[in-house]
Structure formats: C-alpha cells, structure tokens
Design an enzyme around this catalytic site. Sequence first.
Site, PDB file in Angstrom:
ATOM      1  N   GLU A 171       0.841  -1.198   0.000  1.00 43.93           N
ATOM      2  CA  GLU A 171       0.000   0.000   0.000  1.00 43.93           C
ATOM      3  C   GLU A 171       0.880   1.253   0.000  1.00 43.93           C
ATOM      4  O   GLU A 171       2.099   1.182   0.147  1.00 43.93           O
ATOM      5  CB  GLU A 171      -0.979  -0.063   1.168  1.00 43.93           C
ATOM      6  CG  GLU A 171      -1.893  -1.270   0.969  1.00 43.93           C
ATOM      7  CD  GLU A 171      -3.056  -1.361   1.931  1.00 43.93           C
ATOM      8  OE1 GLU A 171      -3.018  -0.724   2.990  1.00 43.93           O
ATOM      9  OE2 GLU A 171      -4.008  -2.105   1.604  1.00 43.93           O
ATOM     10  N   GLU A 182      -1.025 -10.063  -6.611  1.00 44.49           N
ATOM     11  CA  GLU A 182      -0.937 -10.775  -7.896  1.00 44.49           C
ATOM     12  C   GLU A 182      -0.106  -9.984  -8.903  1.00 44.49           C
ATOM     13  O   GLU A 182       0.772 -10.518  -9.585  1.00 44.49           O
ATOM     14  CB  GLU A 182      -2.336 -11.004  -8.487  1.00 44.49           C
ATOM     15  CG  GLU A 182      -3.264 -11.846  -7.635  1.00 44.49           C
ATOM     16  CD  GLU A 182      -4.078 -11.031  -6.616  1.00 44.49           C
ATOM     17  OE1 GLU A 182      -3.545 -10.048  -6.059  1.00 44.49           O
ATOM     18  OE2 GLU A 182      -5.244 -11.395  -6.392  1.00 44.49           O
ATOM     19  N   CYS A 213      -8.865  -8.918  -7.702  1.00 40.63           N
ATOM     20  CA  CYS A 213      -9.698  -7.764  -8.058  1.00 40.63           C
ATOM     21  C   CYS A 213      -9.768  -7.636  -9.584  1.00 40.63           C
ATOM     22  O   CYS A 213      -9.040  -8.312 -10.314  1.00 40.63           O
ATOM     23  CB  CYS A 213      -9.133  -6.487  -7.434  1.00 40.63           C
ATOM     24  SG  CYS A 213      -7.632  -5.881  -8.233  1.00 40.63           S
TER      25      CYS A 213
END
Length: 270
Positions: A171, A182, A213
Amino acid sequence: MHASARQLSTLCSEYLDRSRAPYSGQAASAIALLSDGSWVPGVRVETASFSLVIDAAHNAASTCVAAGRTDIVAIALSDDAPPHAASYLANLGFCDLEQVDGRLFAVPGAATLPATTNRLEVTVKTPASDSDRIQATRDAAQHAYVPASSFPVGCFAVTADGTAIPGVNVEHRDWNRIICAERNALGTAASYGLGPIESLYVSCVLDPDGTPCGACRQVIAELAPGAAIVMDRDSAPPERQTPETLLPGSFTGSAILRRRSEKTAPPRKS
Ligand code: THU
C-alpha cells in the site's frame, strides 16, 4: 554517493530489455539498492489496459517488500524520472526517498550509499502439494505492507520448473498507487525474466472468499493467460479458476499490436 550511482545506472541499462513496452515503446527499468548493497531490478510492464501499467520504480519497490526487505536506501531509474516517480517514491511509507538528481532517489540525509553486491534472489522452489503451496502464500502475506487496509494478501506465481515468485500487496499513502499481490508477483516475474506462469496461488488471509480484483484479472489475462488461478478457501479445498473464467472476453491488446506490426512492416511487393 557517486560511485554506486554509476553502478546502479549500469545495472539499470542491463535490465532495460526486460521491460515490456509494446504499446508506447518507452522501455524503462529501475534498480533498488538495499542497505547491505544487494539490489533488486524492476522493469516497466505495460498492459493494454493503460491505467494498469506497472512502473519500473513501483515494480522494484514492491518486489523488495514481497521479499521481506523494506530497507531500501536508494532507487535509480534508467531514464529521466517520469514526473510521477518522485511523488511515488517520496510517499512509500515504509521508507521515503527523495530525488537526488534526475535519476537517483535516496533516503534523506544519506551521505554515501553502499557499493552494489549481489542481486537479491527472491524466488523459492515451490512445494509439491497444493496445500503446502497455499500455506506458503499465507506465510508470504506476512510481508504485505498494509497500513491503509490491514488486509494482507499473499501470492506465488509458479513457472513450469517449479520456481515460485512471491507477491504481496504494497500500500501507499496514495490509495491509487497500491499494488496488489498478484500484480506484484507478475511484475517481479518480468523483472527477473521468469515465465511463462503456469499457476498463480492467492491467499486473502482474512477473507476465505477472496478473489483477484478486476485490475488483477485484466493483468493476469494479459501476462499469465495460461495460468491456473488457485485461491485459498481456508479450511475448504482451494478453488481453481482460469483467466478466462475470471474475466470472460477480456480485452487483450492483440489487435493494437497487430495493427502496429502491419504499419511498421516493409511494404509488400505487388
Ligand atoms: N488486494 C490484493 O492484493 N489482491 C486481491 O486479490 C484483492 C485485493 C489488496 C489491495 C489492497 O491492498 C487491499 O487488498 C484491499 O483492497
């Protein structure tokens, strides 16, 4: 400072041809220097879905985090740093780097940098069984850097010879610049020249229903189209999907590349 800056710049040039830049032609690479002199390459990886480009510095920094190394002391870029690189590197959170000159970013106040030693090897031999592989992705997630979400994700991209490339989510103070586990693993595979990817193990350790996602589905479809996606389902057996079942009818960019090669091909004799 200057001797290692030169070494880093030479290493950047050596990795430039690993960059995947078929759309813009703007290949780029980066080298992250760790406190003991070991170093980690990162290359720019373009996708047909332009907003999902993995920048070279981003790729190098996220590879370091997945390897459990947040002691980055400098990152050098192959080209004049794109304007967004400075704000990305200044706001990593676990170590903030300031621009020393056009291509070199270093921890503030670093008078000297260590001389480069060896490339950090980040891959491991993948365990044989699916359950051990899933356990390894859970363990990998411990390296996730997740101050914003507290939602760690671990991943291993596995090649035909059983080489496992780790990825975790990293992050950033800017939520827009987070990289998922990923994409981190796929970016590392490009930097280290590894592939094709045969399977991608993913563990959202706090969510037994977790899946890649939408952004990752697109990048998986482009960079690992033949991979089995194996998702941790906690105490139940892992769920297996394919890039096609996760993102049916995805945009591949192949038509763009075809058109480009037609345009650049020498004219046909009539
Ligand atoms: N995340 C991943 O790393 N992979 C996924 O498959 C789902 C989401 C991360 C991104 C962000 O750090 C956090 O999980 C919440 O979205």
